[in-house]
Scaffold this active site. Structure first.
Site, PDB file in Angstrom:
ATOM      1  N   ASN A   1      -5.705  86.013-123.314  1.00 24.88           N
ATOM      2  CA  ASN A   1      -5.292  87.419-123.310  1.00 24.88           C
ATOM      3  C   ASN A   1      -6.019  88.102-122.148  1.00 24.88           C
ATOM      4  O   ASN A   1      -7.204  88.400-122.236  1.00 24.88           O
ATOM      5  CB  ASN A   1      -5.691  88.041-124.655  1.00 24.88           C
ATOM      6  CG  ASN A   1      -5.309  89.501-124.750  1.00 24.88           C
ATOM      7  OD1 ASN A   1      -4.825  90.101-123.772  1.00 24.88           O
ATOM      8  ND2 ASN A   1      -5.521  90.085-125.904  1.00 24.88           N
TER       9      ASN A   1
ATOM     10  N   HIS B   1       2.145  96.096-130.023  1.00 20.31           N
ATOM     11  CA  HIS B   1       1.444  95.458-131.163  1.00 20.31           C
ATOM     12  C   HIS B   1       2.402  94.575-131.970  1.00 20.31           C
ATOM     13  O   HIS B   1       2.131  94.283-133.148  1.00 20.31           O
ATOM     14  CB  HIS B   1       0.871  96.494-132.154  1.00 20.31           C
ATOM     15  CG  HIS B   1      -0.322  97.246-131.671  1.00 20.31           C
ATOM     16  ND1 HIS B   1      -0.558  98.553-132.044  1.00 20.31           N
ATOM     17  CD2 HIS B   1      -1.366  96.891-130.897  1.00 20.31           C
ATOM     18  CE1 HIS B   1      -1.683  98.974-131.504  1.00 20.31           C
ATOM     19  NE2 HIS B   1      -2.204  97.977-130.794  1.00 20.31           N
TER      20      HIS B   1
ATOM     21  N   ASP C   1     -14.980 105.951-131.595  1.00 20.86           N
ATOM     22  CA  ASP C   1     -15.262 104.929-132.597  1.00 20.86           C
ATOM     23  C   ASP C   1     -15.300 105.585-133.984  1.00 20.86           C
ATOM     24  O   ASP C   1     -16.070 106.519-134.218  1.00 20.86           O
ATOM     25  CB  ASP C   1     -16.596 104.249-132.289  1.00 20.86           C
ATOM     26  CG  ASP C   1     -16.800 103.013-133.142  1.00 20.86           C
ATOM     27  OD1 ASP C   1     -16.769 103.133-134.385  1.00 20.86           O
ATOM     28  OD2 ASP C   1     -16.987 101.932-132.562  1.00 20.86           O
TER      29      ASP C   1
ATOM     30  N   HIS D   1      -1.071  99.170-138.128  1.00 24.98           N
ATOM     31  CA  HIS D   1      -2.103  98.548-137.283  1.00 24.98           C
ATOM     32  C   HIS D   1      -2.967  99.693-136.748  1.00 24.98           C
ATOM     33  O   HIS D   1      -2.560 100.412-135.837  1.00 24.98           O
ATOM     34  CB  HIS D   1      -1.455  97.755-136.142  1.00 24.98           C
ATOM     35  CG  HIS D   1      -2.458  97.110-135.240  1.00 24.98           C
ATOM     36  ND1 HIS D   1      -2.590  95.743-135.114  1.00 24.98           N
ATOM     37  CD2 HIS D   1      -3.405  97.640-134.434  1.00 24.98           C
ATOM     38  CE1 HIS D   1      -3.580  95.476-134.280  1.00 24.98           C
ATOM     39  NE2 HIS D   1      -4.082  96.615-133.842  1.00 24.98           N
TER      40      HIS D   1
ATOM     41  N   ARG E   1      -0.777  86.048-124.123  1.00 28.99           N
ATOM     42  CA  ARG E   1      -0.305  87.353-124.576  1.00 28.99           C
ATOM     43  C   ARG E   1       0.263  88.083-123.355  1.00 28.99           C
ATOM     44  O   ARG E   1      -0.421  88.220-122.336  1.00 28.99           O
ATOM     45  CB  ARG E   1      -1.459  88.155-125.158  1.00 28.99           C
ATOM     46  CG  ARG E   1      -1.002  89.525-125.553  1.00 28.99           C
ATOM     47  CD  ARG E   1      -2.135  90.412-125.908  1.00 28.99           C
ATOM     48  NE  ARG E   1      -1.617  91.696-126.317  1.00 28.99           N
ATOM     49  CZ  ARG E   1      -2.238  92.843-126.092  1.00 28.99           C
ATOM     50  NH1 ARG E   1      -3.398  92.853-125.478  1.00 28.99           N
ATOM     51  NH2 ARG E   1      -1.710  93.967-126.483  1.00 28.99           N
TER      52      ARG E   1
ATOM     53  N   GLU F   1      -3.940  87.980-134.023  1.00 30.59           N
ATOM     54  CA  GLU F   1      -2.911  87.854-132.994  1.00 30.59           C
ATOM     55  C   GLU F   1      -3.006  86.511-132.272  1.00 30.59           C
ATOM     56  O   GLU F   1      -2.003  85.929-131.894  1.00 30.59           O
ATOM     57  CB  GLU F   1      -3.027  89.011-131.995  1.00 30.59           C
ATOM     58  CG  GLU F   1      -2.504  90.316-132.580  1.00 30.59           C
ATOM     59  CD  GLU F   1      -2.936  91.547-131.817  1.00 30.59           C
ATOM     60  OE1 GLU F   1      -4.117  91.920-131.942  1.00 30.59           O
ATOM     61  OE2 GLU F   1      -2.102  92.130-131.115  1.00 30.59           O
TER      62      GLU F   1
ATOM     63  N   ASN G   1      -8.447 100.823-132.193  1.00 25.29           N
ATOM     64  CA  ASN G   1      -8.651 101.756-131.099  1.00 25.29           C
ATOM     65  C   ASN G   1      -7.297 102.253-130.590  1.00 25.29           C
ATOM     66  O   ASN G   1      -7.096 103.423-130.328  1.00 25.29           O
ATOM     67  CB  ASN G   1      -9.473 101.083-130.013  1.00 25.29           C
ATOM     68  CG  ASN G   1     -10.034 102.118-129.090  1.00 25.29           C
ATOM     69  OD1 ASN G   1     -10.297 103.255-129.488  1.00 25.29           O
ATOM     70  ND2 ASN G   1     -10.170 101.755-127.840  1.00 25.29           N
TER      71      ASN G   1
ATOM     72  N   GLU H   1      -8.502  97.526-141.582  1.00 25.54           N
ATOM     73  CA  GLU H   1      -9.154  96.465-142.356  1.00 25.54           C
ATOM     74  C   GLU H   1     -10.480  96.920-142.966  1.00 25.54           C
ATOM     75  O   GLU H   1     -10.902  96.410-143.997  1.00 25.54           O
ATOM     76  CB  GLU H   1      -9.436  95.252-141.446  1.00 25.54           C
ATOM     77  CG  GLU H   1      -8.171  94.528-141.019  1.00 25.54           C
ATOM     78  CD  GLU H   1      -8.399  93.558-139.862  1.00 25.54           C
ATOM     79  OE1 GLU H   1      -9.513  93.021-139.743  1.00 25.54           O
ATOM     80  OE2 GLU H   1      -7.453  93.351-139.082  1.00 25.54           O
ATOM     81  N   ASN H   2     -11.127  97.886-142.287  1.00 27.17           N
ATOM     82  CA  ASN H   2     -12.517  98.184-142.668  1.00 27.17           C
ATOM     83  C   ASN H   2     -12.803  99.570-143.215  1.00 27.17           C
ATOM     84  O   ASN H   2     -13.830  99.765-143.861  1.00 27.17           O
ATOM     85  CB  ASN H   2     -13.432  97.984-141.446  1.00 27.17           C
ATOM     86  CG  ASN H   2     -13.453  96.538-141.006  1.00 27.17           C
ATOM     87  OD1 ASN H   2     -13.856  95.672-141.769  1.00 27.17           O
ATOM     88  ND2 ASN H   2     -12.992  96.267-139.791  1.00 27.17           N
TER      89      ASN H   2
ATOM     90  N   ARG I   1      -6.214 107.943-126.982  1.00 30.21           N
ATOM     91  CA  ARG I   1      -4.847 108.291-126.557  1.00 30.21           C
ATOM     92  C   ARG I   1      -4.293 109.422-127.415  1.00 30.21           C
ATOM     93  O   ARG I   1      -4.563 109.491-128.608  1.00 30.21           O
ATOM     94  CB  ARG I   1      -3.934 107.059-126.692  1.00 30.21           C
ATOM     95  CG  ARG I   1      -4.072 106.101-125.540  1.00 30.21           C
ATOM     96  CD  ARG I   1      -3.309 104.817-125.792  1.00 30.21           C
ATOM     97  NE  ARG I   1      -4.213 103.730-126.088  1.00 30.21           N
ATOM     98  CZ  ARG I   1      -3.846 102.532-126.511  1.00 30.21           C
ATOM     99  NH1 ARG I   1      -2.569 102.246-126.674  1.00 30.21           N
ATOM    100  NH2 ARG I   1      -4.743 101.595-126.746  1.00 30.21           N
TER     101      ARG I   1
ATOM    102  N   ARG J   1     -16.433 104.644-136.745  1.00 33.37           N
ATOM    103  CA  ARG J   1     -17.696 104.576-137.505  1.00 33.37           C
ATOM    104  C   ARG J   1     -18.572 105.777-137.145  1.00 33.37           C
ATOM    105  O   ARG J   1     -19.190 106.407-138.011  1.00 33.37           O
ATOM    106  CB  ARG J   1     -18.438 103.274-137.202  1.00 33.37           C
ATOM    107  CG  ARG J   1     -17.814 102.095-137.908  1.00 33.37           C
ATOM    108  CD  ARG J   1     -18.288 100.802-137.349  1.00 33.37           C
ATOM    109  NE  ARG J   1     -17.778 100.607-135.990  1.00 33.37           N
ATOM    110  CZ  ARG J   1     -17.687  99.444-135.383  1.00 33.37           C
ATOM    111  NH1 ARG J   1     -18.112  98.363-135.992  1.00 33.37           N
ATOM    112  NH2 ARG J   1     -17.200  99.335-134.170  1.00 33.37           N
TER     113      ARG J   1
HETATM  114  P1  AMP Z   1      -9.757  97.382-133.047  1.00 26.45           P
HETATM  115  O1  AMP Z   1      -9.202  98.075-131.841  1.00 26.45           O
HETATM  116  O2  AMP Z   1      -8.692  96.836-133.961  1.00 26.45           O
HETATM  117  O3  AMP Z   1     -10.835  96.389-132.731  1.00 26.45           O
HETATM  118  O4  AMP Z   1     -10.483  98.518-133.931  1.00 26.45           O
HETATM  119  C1  AMP Z   1     -11.559  99.255-133.414  1.00 26.45           C
HETATM  120  C2  AMP Z   1     -11.801 100.455-134.332  1.00 26.45           C
HETATM  121  O5  AMP Z   1     -12.095  99.987-135.656  1.00 26.45           O
HETATM  122  C3  AMP Z   1     -12.975 101.306-133.895  1.00 26.45           C
HETATM  123  O6  AMP Z   1     -12.631 102.678-133.927  1.00 26.45           O
HETATM  124  C4  AMP Z   1     -13.998 101.041-134.976  1.00 26.45           C
HETATM  125  O7  AMP Z   1     -14.798 102.141-135.206  1.00 26.45           O
HETATM  126  C5  AMP Z   1     -13.130 100.771-136.190  1.00 26.45           C
HETATM  127  N1  AMP Z   1     -13.926 100.096-137.210  1.00 26.45           N
HETATM  128  C6  AMP Z   1     -14.447  98.858-137.182  1.00 26.45           C
HETATM  129  N2  AMP Z   1     -15.201  98.641-138.300  1.00 26.45           N
HETATM  130  C7  AMP Z   1     -15.147  99.786-139.029  1.00 26.45           C
HETATM  131  C8  AMP Z   1     -15.706 100.209-140.271  1.00 26.45           C
HETATM  132  N3  AMP Z   1     -16.486  99.404-140.984  1.00 26.45           N
HETATM  133  N4  AMP Z   1     -15.420 101.459-140.700  1.00 26.45           N
HETATM  134  C9  AMP Z   1     -14.644 102.279-139.983  1.00 26.45           C
HETATM  135  N5  AMP Z   1     -14.087 101.938-138.807  1.00 26.45           N
HETATM  136  C10 AMP Z   1     -14.325 100.722-138.334  1.00 26.45           C
END
Ligand code: AMP
Length: 398
Positions: A7, A180, A283, A208, A91, A384, A211, A334-335, A241, A285
């Site tokens: 990728n 995606h 982010d 999905h 990809r 992916e 970010n 997922e999180n 974005r 978190r």
């Molecule tokens: P990705 O682009 O799929 O890798 O997702 C990145 C995003 O997932 C970022 O904004 C991270 O802050 C968020 N993320 C990852 N782990 C957590 C978590 N435990 N709680 C909240 N957001 C998370």
């Protein structure tokens, strides 16, 4: 069969080597800062060790040579010879309207990807660099292109035509393409498997959320609508974005500020979304931490994000005449326990009832809806790379 998945981004590349007999990971890694000072490769081996190789890498060809050398380096015990790699899956972001499925790469495919460079100027050029470099370094090994746009080629015109003069679609190919796709297809199929049901009987909404975020309506196995558009900038509020926006704001900004159109486009891609609103971070978190101690703008950014996701879910249920399954995937999907709960609250009237206790989960495949809920709500980690490797295997086996 061992498959290398690549990728390529503009100055980075991610890779995974997979053993497709049992779909296990043999090695994975990342090359950063290609073509700029400080290039390095981080290789992860199956013992959990990380190995860092720092050396100048002037282009993707040099970077891929370093990756291939590492894969056969006896120090890492991954493979002994490049001949053990049977195929390479790439990809590729944009295939325009050319391909609705993955394809074995030949001159015609390369030409089609080149034609789409103007539609995806940030993504297709590095994807092509990766393809060309592998062809040069591993002659005779089959290469497969797996397109982000392919899954969405089943959308009907009422989903992909913008309300613009129709000739702009005919002459300039301006339409909703969606992105995606590899992830949406993978998690929709996984969801059907998880429930033990035939995907052709299900109305699924795949969220999905990472970010970059997008939502797809998958009716009976096919994408019928999706939130990203002509580019991956449209749709949900994302990390940086902007998502849906009144286009008049752009002309207003051009008149009222010192920014030209290119600068405004850059800002809409890189300085907006939850970062723009919160002035803290892209982010989630960081935003959740800030919101938990009462930061107004962080709370607002999260509320606006959740609201656009909620509206899109409800809209897609309307478009499909109902919904059987909602899937959450991507880093946030997922999180983030609080985001899933915040998105789905108040949707009980649609039969969408999240179970607070079951929702207390991160990063594992799980059903999080209440037992008597008519709509299954699932968390399905996306993969992916595995999806790319599966398509590559299928095509190479012919
Ligand atoms: P990705 O682009 O799929 O890798 O997702 C990145 C995003 O997932 C970022 O904004 C991270 O802050 C968020 N993320 C990852 N782990 C957590 C978590 N435990 N709680 C909240 N957001 C998370």
């Amino acid at each position: 069969m061992n498959i290398l998945v690549i990728n390529c981004g503009s100055s980075s590349l991610k890779f995974q080597l997979l053993n497709m007999e049992n779909e296990s990971l043999m090695a994975s890694g990342l090359v950063e800062r290609i073509g700029i000072a400080g290039s390095q490769m981080i290789l992860k081996t199956t013992d959990g060790e990380k190995h860092v190789v720092q050396t100048p890498m002037k282009d993707h060809s040099v970077a891929l040579k370093i990756v291939l050398d590492a894969l056969v380096d006896p120090a890492y015990s991954i493979i002994k010879d490049l001949k053990e790699i049977d195929a390479v899956g790439h990809r590729v972001v944009h295939a325009g309207e050319e391909y609705s499925q993955s394809v074995i790469i030949n001159d015609e495919v390369i030409e089609a990807v080149e034609k789409c460079v103007e539609l995806a100027p940030l993504h297709n050029p590095p994807n092509l660099l990766g393809i060309n470099a592998i062809m040069e370094l591993m002659p005779g090994v089959p290469n497969v292109a797996v397109f982000d746009t392919a899954f969405h080629q089943t959308m009907p015109p009422e989903a992909f035509i913008y309300p613009l003069p129709y000739e702009w679609y005919e002459d300039l190919k301006i339409r909703r393409y969606g992105f995606h796709g590899t992830s949406h297809k993978y998690v929709a199929e996984k969801a059907a498997q998880f429930l033990g049901k035939d995907i052709e009987t299900l109305k699924i909404i795949t969220c999905h959320l990472g970010n970059g975020s997008s939502i797809t309506a998958v009716k009976y196995g096919k994408s019928v609508d999706t939130s990203m558009g002509f580019t991956p900038m449209e749709g949900l509020v994302m990390g940086t974005r902007v998502g849906f926006l009144d286009p008049a704001i752009i002309t207003y900004l051009e008149k009222k500020t010192e920014y030209n159109l290119d600068q405004i486009t850059h800002i809409l891609n890189h300085n907006c979304g939850v970062l723009g609103i919160s002035c803290i971070s892209s982010d989630f978190r960081d935003l959740e931490d800030a919101a938990s101690i009462g930061d107004y703008k962080a709370k607002l950014a999260l509320e606006i994000f959740r609201r656009t996701v909620k509206k899109t879910i409800a809209g897609y249920a309307a478009v499909m005449g109902g919904v059987d399954v909602i899937v959450f995937t991507g880093g946030i999907g997922e999180n983030s326990i609080v985001d899933r709960a915040g998105i789905l609250n108040d949707l009980e009237f649609m039969g969408i009832c999240i179970d607070e206790e079951k929702n207390n989960t991160r990063g594992v495949e799980k059903c999080i809806s209440k037992d008597d809920c008519p709509v299954s709500i699932l968390v399905i980690p996306t993969n992916e790379e595995l999806a790319i490797a599966k398509d590559t295997k299928k095509l190479v086996e012919g």
